[in-house]
Design a protein around this motif. Structure first.
Motif, PDB file in Angstrom:
ATOM      1  N   ARG A   1      76.528 143.254 -39.896  1.00  0.00           N
ATOM      2  CA  ARG A   1      77.579 142.298 -40.242  1.00  0.00           C
ATOM      3  C   ARG A   1      77.367 140.947 -39.567  1.00  0.00           C
ATOM      4  O   ARG A   1      77.703 139.915 -40.107  1.00  0.00           O
ATOM      5  CB  ARG A   1      78.957 142.865 -39.875  1.00  0.00           C
ATOM      6  CG  ARG A   1      79.441 143.892 -40.877  1.00  0.00           C
ATOM      7  CD  ARG A   1      80.883 144.294 -40.639  1.00  0.00           C
ATOM      8  NE  ARG A   1      80.991 145.310 -39.616  1.00  0.00           N
ATOM      9  CZ  ARG A   1      81.626 145.148 -38.465  1.00  0.00           C
ATOM     10  NH1 ARG A   1      82.218 144.007 -38.184  1.00  0.00           N
ATOM     11  NH2 ARG A   1      81.679 146.129 -37.594  1.00  0.00           N
ATOM     12  N   ARG A   2      76.774 140.971 -38.380  1.00  0.00           N
ATOM     13  CA  ARG A   2      76.608 139.717 -37.646  1.00  0.00           C
ATOM     14  C   ARG A   2      75.190 139.157 -37.726  1.00  0.00           C
ATOM     15  O   ARG A   2      74.912 138.123 -37.125  1.00  0.00           O
ATOM     16  CB  ARG A   2      77.015 139.917 -36.186  1.00  0.00           C
ATOM     17  CG  ARG A   2      78.510 140.146 -36.036  1.00  0.00           C
ATOM     18  CD  ARG A   2      78.895 140.352 -34.592  1.00  0.00           C
ATOM     19  NE  ARG A   2      80.305 140.668 -34.451  1.00  0.00           N
ATOM     20  CZ  ARG A   2      80.806 141.900 -34.557  1.00  0.00           C
ATOM     21  NH1 ARG A   2      80.011 142.911 -34.812  1.00  0.00           N
ATOM     22  NH2 ARG A   2      82.095 142.111 -34.409  1.00  0.00           N
ATOM     23  N   SER A   3      74.307 139.840 -38.434  1.00  0.00           N
ATOM     24  CA  SER A   3      72.954 139.266 -38.515  1.00  0.00           C
ATOM     25  C   SER A   3      72.513 139.022 -39.963  1.00  0.00           C
ATOM     26  O   SER A   3      71.520 138.342 -40.196  1.00  0.00           O
ATOM     27  CB  SER A   3      71.935 140.171 -37.810  1.00  0.00           C
ATOM     28  OG  SER A   3      71.866 141.434 -38.429  1.00  0.00           O
ATOM     29  N   GLY A   4      73.254 139.552 -40.938  1.00  0.00           N
ATOM     30  CA  GLY A   4      72.952 139.283 -42.351  1.00  0.00           C
ATOM     31  C   GLY A   4      71.751 140.082 -42.852  1.00  0.00           C
ATOM     32  O   GLY A   4      70.845 140.423 -42.083  1.00  0.00           O
ATOM     33  N   GLY A   5      71.752 140.360 -44.142  1.00  0.00           N
ATOM     34  CA  GLY A   5      70.717 141.213 -44.728  1.00  0.00           C
ATOM     35  C   GLY A   5      69.322 140.616 -44.684  1.00  0.00           C
ATOM     36  O   GLY A   5      68.333 141.349 -44.680  1.00  0.00           O
TER      37      GLY A   5
ATOM     38  N   ALA B   1      67.518 137.098 -37.136  1.00  0.00           N
ATOM     39  CA  ALA B   1      68.965 137.106 -36.873  1.00  0.00           C
ATOM     40  C   ALA B   1      69.375 135.846 -36.125  1.00  0.00           C
ATOM     41  O   ALA B   1      70.448 135.285 -36.372  1.00  0.00           O
ATOM     42  CB  ALA B   1      69.330 138.351 -36.066  1.00  0.00           C
ATOM     43  N   ALA B   2      68.492 135.366 -35.234  1.00  0.00           N
ATOM     44  CA  ALA B   2      68.805 134.141 -34.468  1.00  0.00           C
ATOM     45  C   ALA B   2      69.014 132.971 -35.427  1.00  0.00           C
ATOM     46  O   ALA B   2      69.869 132.108 -35.205  1.00  0.00           O
ATOM     47  CB  ALA B   2      67.683 133.850 -33.480  1.00  0.00           C
ATOM     48  N   GLN B   3      68.240 132.941 -36.530  1.00  0.00           N
ATOM     49  CA  GLN B   3      68.421 131.867 -37.518  1.00  0.00           C
ATOM     50  C   GLN B   3      69.777 131.995 -38.200  1.00  0.00           C
ATOM     51  O   GLN B   3      70.481 131.021 -38.417  1.00  0.00           O
ATOM     52  CB  GLN B   3      67.328 131.944 -38.577  1.00  0.00           C
ATOM     53  CG  GLN B   3      65.975 131.565 -38.035  1.00  0.00           C
ATOM     54  CD  GLN B   3      64.915 131.506 -39.134  1.00  0.00           C
ATOM     55  OE1 GLN B   3      65.138 131.947 -40.264  1.00  0.00           O
ATOM     56  NE2 GLN B   3      63.768 130.974 -38.789  1.00  0.00           N
ATOM     57  N   PHE B   4      70.139 133.243 -38.544  1.00  0.00           N
ATOM     58  CA  PHE B   4      71.394 133.476 -39.266  1.00  0.00           C
ATOM     59  C   PHE B   4      72.591 133.067 -38.414  1.00  0.00           C
ATOM     60  O   PHE B   4      73.519 132.414 -38.890  1.00  0.00           O
ATOM     61  CB  PHE B   4      71.487 134.961 -39.658  1.00  0.00           C
ATOM     62  CG  PHE B   4      72.709 135.308 -40.466  1.00  0.00           C
ATOM     63  CD1 PHE B   4      72.741 135.066 -41.830  1.00  0.00           C
ATOM     64  CD2 PHE B   4      73.820 135.870 -39.864  1.00  0.00           C
ATOM     65  CE1 PHE B   4      73.867 135.390 -42.584  1.00  0.00           C
ATOM     66  CE2 PHE B   4      74.951 136.192 -40.612  1.00  0.00           C
ATOM     67  CZ  PHE B   4      74.966 135.954 -41.972  1.00  0.00           C
ATOM     68  N   ILE B   5      72.565 133.448 -37.132  1.00  0.00           N
ATOM     69  CA  ILE B   5      73.759 133.211 -36.308  1.00  0.00           C
ATOM     70  C   ILE B   5      73.870 131.767 -35.792  1.00  0.00           C
ATOM     71  O   ILE B   5      74.832 131.435 -35.110  1.00  0.00           O
ATOM     72  CB  ILE B   5      73.872 134.212 -35.129  1.00  0.00           C
ATOM     73  CG1 ILE B   5      72.668 134.114 -34.195  1.00  0.00           C
ATOM     74  CG2 ILE B   5      74.049 135.635 -35.617  1.00  0.00           C
ATOM     75  CD1 ILE B   5      72.849 134.912 -32.908  1.00  0.00           C
ATOM     76  N   LYS B   6      72.891 130.931 -36.172  1.00  0.00           N
ATOM     77  CA  LYS B   6      73.018 129.507 -35.811  1.00  0.00           C
ATOM     78  C   LYS B   6      74.275 128.917 -36.445  1.00  0.00           C
ATOM     79  O   LYS B   6      74.885 128.016 -35.911  1.00  0.00           O
ATOM     80  CB  LYS B   6      71.793 128.737 -36.321  1.00  0.00           C
ATOM     81  CG  LYS B   6      70.681 128.648 -35.295  1.00  0.00           C
ATOM     82  CD  LYS B   6      69.590 127.752 -35.824  1.00  0.00           C
ATOM     83  CE  LYS B   6      68.309 128.036 -35.038  1.00  0.00           C
ATOM     84  NZ  LYS B   6      67.134 127.709 -35.830  1.00  0.00           N
ATOM     85  N   ASP B   7      74.625 129.432 -37.630  1.00  0.00           N
ATOM     86  CA  ASP B   7      75.824 128.966 -38.328  1.00  0.00           C
ATOM     87  C   ASP B   7      76.984 129.886 -37.928  1.00  0.00           C
ATOM     88  O   ASP B   7      77.206 130.935 -38.536  1.00  0.00           O
ATOM     89  CB  ASP B   7      75.552 129.018 -39.844  1.00  0.00           C
ATOM     90  CG  ASP B   7      76.689 128.419 -40.651  1.00  0.00           C
ATOM     91  OD1 ASP B   7      77.811 128.342 -40.113  1.00  0.00           O
ATOM     92  OD2 ASP B   7      76.449 128.051 -41.813  1.00  0.00           O
ATOM     93  N   ASP B   8      77.725 129.465 -36.918  1.00  0.00           N
ATOM     94  CA  ASP B   8      78.816 130.286 -36.368  1.00  0.00           C
ATOM     95  C   ASP B   8      79.837 130.676 -37.432  1.00  0.00           C
ATOM     96  O   ASP B   8      80.248 131.825 -37.534  1.00  0.00           O
ATOM     97  CB  ASP B   8      79.565 129.505 -35.281  1.00  0.00           C
ATOM     98  CG  ASP B   8      78.925 129.696 -33.928  1.00  0.00           C
ATOM     99  OD1 ASP B   8      78.099 130.618 -33.818  1.00  0.00           O
ATOM    100  OD2 ASP B   8      79.246 128.915 -33.015  1.00  0.00           O
ATOM    101  N   ALA B   9      80.240 129.657 -38.228  1.00  0.00           N
ATOM    102  CA  ALA B   9      81.301 129.896 -39.212  1.00  0.00           C
ATOM    103  C   ALA B   9      80.852 130.939 -40.232  1.00  0.00           C
ATOM    104  O   ALA B   9      81.608 131.838 -40.594  1.00  0.00           O
ATOM    105  CB  ALA B   9      81.656 128.590 -39.901  1.00  0.00           C
TER     106      ALA B   9
END
Ligand code: SF4
Length: 459
Positions: free
Chosen positions: A315-319, A7-15
């Motif tokens: 929703r905020r960490s992606g599948g 999830a940390a990788q996914f949320i690196k892209d804020d937009a």
């Protein structure tokens, strides 16, 4: 990597995180609008849940009844104990008939069984025909959502993918144009395939027929053009009677995408003359889950995806931050039953807010089951060292009130002057993205005592 690391990788892209969150919330919102238009919505959920309870209590009888009726209708029925058997059966059907190319509509079960790489390794060309599935197949990715497999991608990503693999115009991202490109490409695949594979949404014991729901009509195009139709079905997909179908069809599309009905609900009963239908009924750990009293209700799932769309963590960490084919809240219940160690972090990817349980059309007690898995996972010692240590430490202090009060007063003094590395380090996962609030001068107990004293004095 565990869920929080991915999830940390996914949320690196804020937009992207923001956009992903909003896109899924919009689907949840559409679902809410649709459910409010059906006054008997809660009765439908209750009925669906009761039908599923009945199915699971009589699964052996319904499966045999389905098999008998399907065979009477001319359908070939195969049984697969696990993913490997499922893949072997399908390969044999294809090789016995000299099939070189197969088109496939969306089937999470085949993702679960890793069918595509198995067939490709054995010389069969496999083309996914659901648009989202085809996009991720071209990108060599896995689905990030069970209903919206490419929801993690923007139209610009799709434009780039189509330019690279299908020769569309560079930089084009107009959805209509991209859909036309996909349509042209897929038509050719449909026309040249020798077999078609679909999933199964509902298999009806009473008739031996089954139903496949799609929004693009790709399942129908595939199976009507190819002489061989293979349907992969998890053994929990059974419903007893044709009349039960209406309950589930009304719930499924509204819960999944906020549509009143799926665009195509295709009913398959018997093969056309000179054609074949094969159905592969797969266990792959489902019967073990059936035997786990606390978790058997997870087999009610009709794969609508509503629990994912509403989950604030999903929703905020992606599948792709989940380590199993089915992500989100329901995946986090199914996965530990398959490999507890590998999927241990998934049950913790939840706030336990219960929103998943509220939207589930078949009334699975999702957040209760997540909580139960957490207890099992903790007992088995499958949680991280830092969490285990911190929990033990907190348990020690919480069970010694005097020590707890003393430690609290010390912490309030130390926090404001402590060097940063003492507060923000590996042991404090909470502090990764957050700053600690300012420590209050008094503890709650001290504040309460002084307030009480003041009010007593006033009296
Ligand atoms: S658990 Fe319920 S809400 Fe989630 S996918 Fe399954 S049926 Fe839908």
């Amino acid at each position: 990597m565990n869920h929080s690391q991915l999830a940390a990788q996914f949320i690196k892209d804020d937009a992207r995180t923001d956009w992903h969150d909003k896109a899924l919330w919009f689907v949840r919102y559409k679902r809410d609008l649709q459910t409010k238009k059906v006054p008997e919505w809660e009765d439908l959920r209750k009925l669906a849940s009761q039908i599923k309870a009945n199915v699971l209590s009589n699964l052996d009888n319904y499966l045999v009844q389905f098999e008998e009726n399907a065979i009477k209708n001319g359908i070939h029925v195969h049984w697969a104990r696990d993913a490997h058997e499922h893949n072997e059966i399908i390969l044999k059907i294809l090789t016995d008939r000299n099939v070189r190319k197969m088109v496939k509509s969306k089937s999470m079960l085949t993702e679960e069984c890793h069918l595509n790489p198995y067939l490709i390794k054995n010389g069969i060309e496999v083309i996914d025909t659901d648009l989202g599935e085809r996009i991720i197949q071209l990108r060599n990715e896995t689905p990030s959502h069970i209903v919206l497999p490419a929801i993690h991608l923007k139209k610009e990503d799709v434009g780039e993918t189509f330019h690279k693999f299908l020769g569309s115009e560079k930089g084009a991202s107009d959805p209509n144009y991209l859909t036309e490109v996909a349509r042209g490409h897929l038509r050719e695949q449909f026309l040249t395939a020798d077999a078609a594979l679909t999933g199964v949404n509902f298999a009806i014991a009473e008739t031996g027929g089954f139903v496949v729901c799609t929004n693009e009509g790709n399942a129908d195009l595939g199976v009507h053009l190819a002489p061989v139709h293979i349907a992969s079905m998890g053994l929990e997909k059974i419903i007893p009677r044709q009349i039960d179908l209406g309950v589930f069809l009304r719930l499924l599309a509204r819960s999944a995408t906020g549509q009143p009905i799926t665009t195509y609900s295709s009913h398959f009963l018997k093969p056309e003359k000179d054609n074949e239908i094969h159905i592969v009924i797969v266990d792959n750990s489902r019967s073990e889950q059936l035997g786990r009293e606390d978790f058997r209700k997870s087999l009610y799932c009709i794969r609508c995806g509503a629990c994912m769309n509403t989950c604030p963590v999903y929703r905020r960490s992606g599948g792709h931050s989940y380590s199993y084919t089915v992500p989100g809240p329901i995946g986090s219940i199914l996965a530990p039953g398959i490999d507890l160690k590998k999927h241990a972090s998934m049950a913790f990817a939840s706030t336990l807010c219960g929103s998943c349980t509220d939207v589930c059309p078949v009334k699975i007690d999702i957040h209760h089951q997540l909580y139960k898995w957490r207890q099992i996972i903790a007992k088995e010692g499958k949680i991280s060292f830092s969490k285990r240590t911190m929990m033990k430490l907190m348990g020690y202090f919480f069970s010694r009130p005097k020590l707890y009060r003393f430690a609290g007063s010390m912490v309030r003094k130390v926090i404001p002057v402590a060097p940063r590395f003492m507060l923000y380090n590996k042991m404090n996962a909470w502090g990764k993205e957050r700053e600690l609030p300012q420590a209050p001068k008094k503890s709650f107990r001290e504040w309460y005592k002084s307030e009480n004293k003041a009010s007593n004095n006033e009296q």
